[in-house]
Write a protein that holds these residues in place. Structure first.
Motif, PDB file in Angstrom:
ATOM      1  N   GLN A  39     -35.836 -30.441 -43.782  1.00  0.00           N
ATOM      2  CA  GLN A  39     -34.517 -31.078 -43.747  1.00  0.00           C
ATOM      3  C   GLN A  39     -33.759 -30.716 -42.475  1.00  0.00           C
ATOM      4  O   GLN A  39     -33.042 -31.533 -41.913  1.00  0.00           O
ATOM      5  CB  GLN A  39     -33.677 -30.605 -44.941  1.00  0.00           C
ATOM      6  CG  GLN A  39     -33.943 -31.324 -46.218  1.00  0.00           C
ATOM      7  CD  GLN A  39     -33.518 -32.782 -46.175  1.00  0.00           C
ATOM      8  OE1 GLN A  39     -32.882 -33.240 -45.230  1.00  0.00           O
ATOM      9  NE2 GLN A  39     -33.909 -33.523 -47.182  1.00  0.00           N
ATOM     10  N   LYS A  40     -33.932 -29.455 -42.065  1.00  0.00           N
ATOM     11  CA  LYS A  40     -33.243 -29.013 -40.856  1.00  0.00           C
ATOM     12  C   LYS A  40     -33.837 -29.656 -39.616  1.00  0.00           C
ATOM     13  O   LYS A  40     -33.129 -30.128 -38.728  1.00  0.00           O
ATOM     14  CB  LYS A  40     -33.352 -27.482 -40.736  1.00  0.00           C
ATOM     15  CG  LYS A  40     -32.083 -26.758 -41.066  1.00  0.00           C
ATOM     16  CD  LYS A  40     -32.179 -25.286 -40.754  1.00  0.00           C
ATOM     17  CE  LYS A  40     -30.894 -24.812 -40.114  1.00  0.00           C
ATOM     18  NZ  LYS A  40     -30.542 -23.452 -40.522  1.00  0.00           N
ATOM     19  N   GLY A  41     -35.196 -29.679 -39.598  1.00  0.00           N
ATOM     20  CA  GLY A  41     -35.905 -30.193 -38.423  1.00  0.00           C
ATOM     21  C   GLY A  41     -35.736 -31.682 -38.228  1.00  0.00           C
ATOM     22  O   GLY A  41     -35.846 -32.198 -37.112  1.00  0.00           O
ATOM     23  N   THR A  79     -30.100 -27.199 -52.870  1.00  0.00           N
ATOM     24  CA  THR A  79     -30.684 -27.171 -51.522  1.00  0.00           C
ATOM     25  C   THR A  79     -29.856 -28.038 -50.597  1.00  0.00           C
ATOM     26  O   THR A  79     -29.665 -29.217 -50.883  1.00  0.00           O
ATOM     27  CB  THR A  79     -32.120 -27.725 -51.534  1.00  0.00           C
ATOM     28  OG1 THR A  79     -32.764 -27.314 -52.719  1.00  0.00           O
ATOM     29  CG2 THR A  79     -32.903 -27.236 -50.352  1.00  0.00           C
ATOM     30  N   PRO A  80     -29.369 -27.472 -49.493  1.00  0.00           N
ATOM     31  CA  PRO A  80     -28.497 -28.251 -48.605  1.00  0.00           C
ATOM     32  C   PRO A  80     -29.226 -29.383 -47.881  1.00  0.00           C
ATOM     33  O   PRO A  80     -30.443 -29.382 -47.766  1.00  0.00           O
ATOM     34  CB  PRO A  80     -27.999 -27.209 -47.596  1.00  0.00           C
ATOM     35  CG  PRO A  80     -28.846 -26.010 -47.760  1.00  0.00           C
ATOM     36  CD  PRO A  80     -29.529 -26.087 -49.077  1.00  0.00           C
ATOM     37  N   SER A  81     -28.441 -30.341 -47.408  1.00  0.00           N
ATOM     38  CA  SER A  81     -28.940 -31.387 -46.517  1.00  0.00           C
ATOM     39  C   SER A  81     -28.202 -31.225 -45.187  1.00  0.00           C
ATOM     40  O   SER A  81     -27.072 -30.736 -45.174  1.00  0.00           O
ATOM     41  CB  SER A  81     -28.620 -32.754 -47.104  1.00  0.00           C
ATOM     42  OG  SER A  81     -28.776 -33.742 -46.103  1.00  0.00           O
ATOM     43  N   TYR A  82     -28.838 -31.632 -44.102  1.00  0.00           N
ATOM     44  CA  TYR A  82     -28.184 -31.472 -42.795  1.00  0.00           C
ATOM     45  C   TYR A  82     -27.892 -32.825 -42.142  1.00  0.00           C
ATOM     46  O   TYR A  82     -27.536 -32.903 -40.981  1.00  0.00           O
ATOM     47  CB  TYR A  82     -29.068 -30.618 -41.878  1.00  0.00           C
ATOM     48  CG  TYR A  82     -29.294 -29.235 -42.445  1.00  0.00           C
ATOM     49  CD1 TYR A  82     -28.410 -28.195 -42.160  1.00  0.00           C
ATOM     50  CD2 TYR A  82     -30.351 -28.982 -43.310  1.00  0.00           C
ATOM     51  CE1 TYR A  82     -28.582 -26.938 -42.720  1.00  0.00           C
ATOM     52  CE2 TYR A  82     -30.535 -27.728 -43.869  1.00  0.00           C
ATOM     53  CZ  TYR A  82     -29.647 -26.712 -43.570  1.00  0.00           C
ATOM     54  OH  TYR A  82     -29.814 -25.479 -44.132  1.00  0.00           O
ATOM     55  N   LEU A  83     -28.017 -33.883 -42.915  1.00  0.00           N
ATOM     56  CA  LEU A  83     -27.856 -35.227 -42.342  1.00  0.00           C
ATOM     57  C   LEU A  83     -26.429 -35.507 -41.880  1.00  0.00           C
ATOM     58  O   LEU A  83     -26.206 -36.402 -41.073  1.00  0.00           O
ATOM     59  CB  LEU A  83     -28.290 -36.295 -43.357  1.00  0.00           C
ATOM     60  CG  LEU A  83     -29.784 -36.350 -43.710  1.00  0.00           C
ATOM     61  CD1 LEU A  83     -30.061 -37.519 -44.642  1.00  0.00           C
ATOM     62  CD2 LEU A  83     -30.644 -36.470 -42.453  1.00  0.00           C
TER      63      LEU A  83
END
Length: 408
Positions: free
Chosen positions: A93-95, A120-124
């Protein structure tokens, strides 16, 4: 006319599989009914996606562009099947953010589709576009009394996982940021709202599970009383309760009535021997069968022949509930944040959590009621079909997504 382009990240997409993978496939398809979609998934899903699209041509695919992304080998060599999946997912998700920035693509909305959990976080949000997050689900603790018959390791694992989740809910800056930045959150059950404290957020609660409609249009009244349950043989799914309540139900019947009754468990898993022992100890082998995993079309035939779906699972989801409803099977389950929220009183019985023996008794009483009253069984069967059509078709998910995007 499609009016927006949705950039969707879907860790798991496989049209040939059920649960998370199948859901990823259907979500992308439903988005593409009304909008253009750029869907990013893992490289290991490419073969299945391309094969399926070639075998099942469909004009909706014109709206879908699949991109494949994985972290470099040195960042994933340690991941084996399900082991390490959550950690890898978080890194993936980070990448993905810098991967997207490198592609020369334009889009209007970002949507983080799966894994389906609320911790679980999202980074969008870093892409500075309107963001939809979900469907995300909340898996509650398994009540201690339902873990009693099993090895202590399950209790320890369930409670340890809960501590990890709590650490994220209370202490993860990235998770707080995800909640804060999401423009709309799709929740699979009511537990998400409490866990993430969403009272000032735009969110909707709707089970994410849905299924294709395989069943015949008219439901024939059943002459037999076949009960079915489907899932992995682990404590979470409550198969011990399924077996013991069915055994209790059999005890009330005359020999002649017993001949019309049968319980089919479809699945496999670490607790299979324990369940076989329950069957042997109570000498009910003639009335209970265990079928290891079968292909979907064979499973559909089984649903069609059955009269009731018995599913006292403790999870926050349950794809099989939607399948059972589509075949007009009344559902007997526990009143909880999973299956208990998927049905209503017209199409099933959700028994209140209680002590172990009381729960078995309440499940058994529901079975006895359906068995004794053929008219009630048929009425609930019709209601199950209606409830399915109104709430659990994939197209109804598509309409919900369309409305969500239009509001952004």
């Amino acid at each position: 006319m499609s009016n927006k382009t949705i950039l969707a990240t879907c860790y798991a997409v496989n049209p040939y599989k059920g649960s998370e993978d199948g859901m990823g496939w259907h979500f992308v398809y439903q988005m593409a009914r009304f909008n253009k979609v750029i869907a990013i998934t893992r490289e290991n899903n490419r073969q299945a996606i391309e094969k399926y699209m070639a075998e099942h041509p469909d004009s909706v695919y014109d709206n879908i562009t699949y991109l494949y992304f994985d972290l470099p080998y040195w960042m994933r060599f340690w991941k084996k099947g399900g082991r390490g999946a959550m950690l890898y997912y978080t890194m993936w998700q980070k990448g993905i953010v810098s991967f997207i920035k490198k592609q020369d693509i334009t889009f209007d909305i970002v949507h983080n589709v799966n894994f389906h959990n609320d911790w679980t976080p999202s980074y969008l949000w870093k892409l500075n576009k309107p963001m939809v997050w979900g469907p995300i689900g909340h898996h509650p603790l398994i009540p201690a009394q339902y873990l009693k018959p099993y090895s202590i390791k399950y209790f320890i694992k369930d409670r340890a996982t809960w501590l990890v989740k709590k650490a994220f809910w209370n202490g993860s800056f990235a998770l707080k940021k995800t909640v804060q930045k999401a423009d709309h959150i799709l929740c699979m059950n009511s537990g998400v709202e409490r866990a993430l404290n969403l009272k000032n957020k735009s969110f909707s609660i709707q089970p994410s599970v849905a299924t294709e409609d395989f069943s015949p249009t008219a439901i024939e009244p059943k002459t037999n009383f076949h009960v079915i349950s489907v899932g992995r043989f682990v404590p979470l799914k409550g198969f011990d309760l399924t077996l013991l309540s069915f055994i209790q139900f059999l005890k009330q019947l005359s020999e002649a009535d017993k001949q019309q009754c049968k319980l089919t468990l479809v699945g496999s898993g670490p607790e299979k021997d324990f369940y076989k022992k329950i069957i042997a100890d109570h000498q009910v082998a003639p009335y209970v069968e265990i079928i290891e995993w079968i292909d979907r079309s064979a499973l559909m035939k089984l649903y069609e022949k059955s009269a009731v779906f018995l599913f006292p699972s403790h999870e926050g989801a349950g794809m099989v509930v939607a399948e059972a409803l589509s075949f007009g099977l009344p559902v007997v389950c526990i009143k909880n944040e999973g299956p208990g929220e998927f049905i209503n009183a017209s199409c099933g019985f959700a028994v209140a959590p209680s002590n172990y023996e009381q729960t078995i008794l309440a499940l058994q009483e529901s079975l006895s009621l359906l068995h004794a009253d053929k008219e009630l069984l048929h009425k609930m069967s019709d209601a199950a079909r209606t409830h399915y059509r109104e709430n659990f078709t994939w197209n109804s998910r598509g309409e919900h997504l369309k409305n969500t995007y239009n509001k952004l």
